[in-house]
Design a protein around this motif. Structure first.
Motif, mmCIF file in Angstrom:
data_model
loop_
_atom_site.group_PDB
_atom_site.id
_atom_site.type_symbol
_atom_site.label_atom_id
_atom_site.label_comp_id
_atom_site.label_asym_id
_atom_site.label_seq_id
_atom_site.Cartn_x
_atom_site.Cartn_y
_atom_site.Cartn_z
ATOM 1 N N HIS A 72 -4.593 11.735 18.254
ATOM 2 C CA HIS A 72 -5.854 11.827 17.866
ATOM 3 C C HIS A 72 -6.637 10.644 18.598
ATOM 4 N N HIS A 74 -9.741 7.835 18.608
ATOM 5 C CA HIS A 74 -10.417 6.629 17.973
ATOM 6 C C HIS A 74 -11.743 6.470 18.360
ATOM 7 N N SER A 81 -4.407 2.966 12.535
ATOM 8 C CA SER A 81 -4.971 2.266 11.271
ATOM 9 C C SER A 81 -3.472 2.282 10.311
ATOM 10 N N ASP A 84 -2.979 5.685 9.580
ATOM 11 C CA ASP A 84 -2.088 6.379 10.534
ATOM 12 C C ASP A 84 -0.773 6.053 10.267
HETATM 13 ZN ZN LIG Z 1 -6.319 6.977 13.775
#
Ligand SMILES: [Zn+2]
Length: 149
Positions: A72, A74, A81, A84
């Motif tokens: 994905h 950012h 994160s 994540d």
């Molecule tokens: Zn992320």
């Protein structure tokens, strides 16, 4: 993935990674984009139930391919994160791939960079990305000497 990131900005976007293992090294052959209604500037969620169906479709094209992980965008230059990490731990338990990959497409001041990780012992270990092209055509494999077994 970079093109998707550029179009989606300032929202996140993403999907799944499919490919093979070459010995113990993951080889991503396709990054499939999956549109999601659960998306914003700081989150993207793969729609429930779609991953297995997409992997099945990919296997109809090339039976060697399997699920490898997720990717994905950012919209800022930040790595995976805590969310994540938690998501990848769940993915590792739910999918048939216990060491899933995560590629985060990070927006820098003038480009997008790919930040690749793999879940190993519950942590996201950084991976080096090496461009190596696609798999050899399945037609180039030697014929099965015993096709009826
Ligand atoms: Zn992320």
């Amino acid at each position: 993935m970079r093109d998707v990131a550029a179009v989606a900005h300032p929202l996140e976007a993403g999907g799944i990674l499919v490919g093979v293992y070459s010995e113990s090294t993951p080889w991503v052959t396709h990054a499939l984009q999956i549109p999601s209604l659960d998306v914003g500037p700081a989150h993207y969620v793969v729609p429930a139930g779609i991953t297995r169906r997409l992997v099945k479709c990919a296997r109809q094209i090339d039976s060697r391919i399997g699920y490898l992980g997720e990717w994905h965008v950012h919209p800022d230059d930040v790595g995976p994160s805590l969310t994540d990490l938690r998501t990848m731990r769940k993915v590792g338990r739910a999918q048939e791939e216990p060491r899933p990959l995560l590629i985060v497409v990070r927006r820098t001041s003038d480009d997008h960079v790919l930040d690749a990780r793999q879940l190993v012992w519950g942590q996201l270990r950084k991976l080096e990305i090496v461009l190596c092209g696609g798999l050899e055509s399945i037609d180039s494999e030697p014929p099965d000497p015993n096709p009826t077994s």
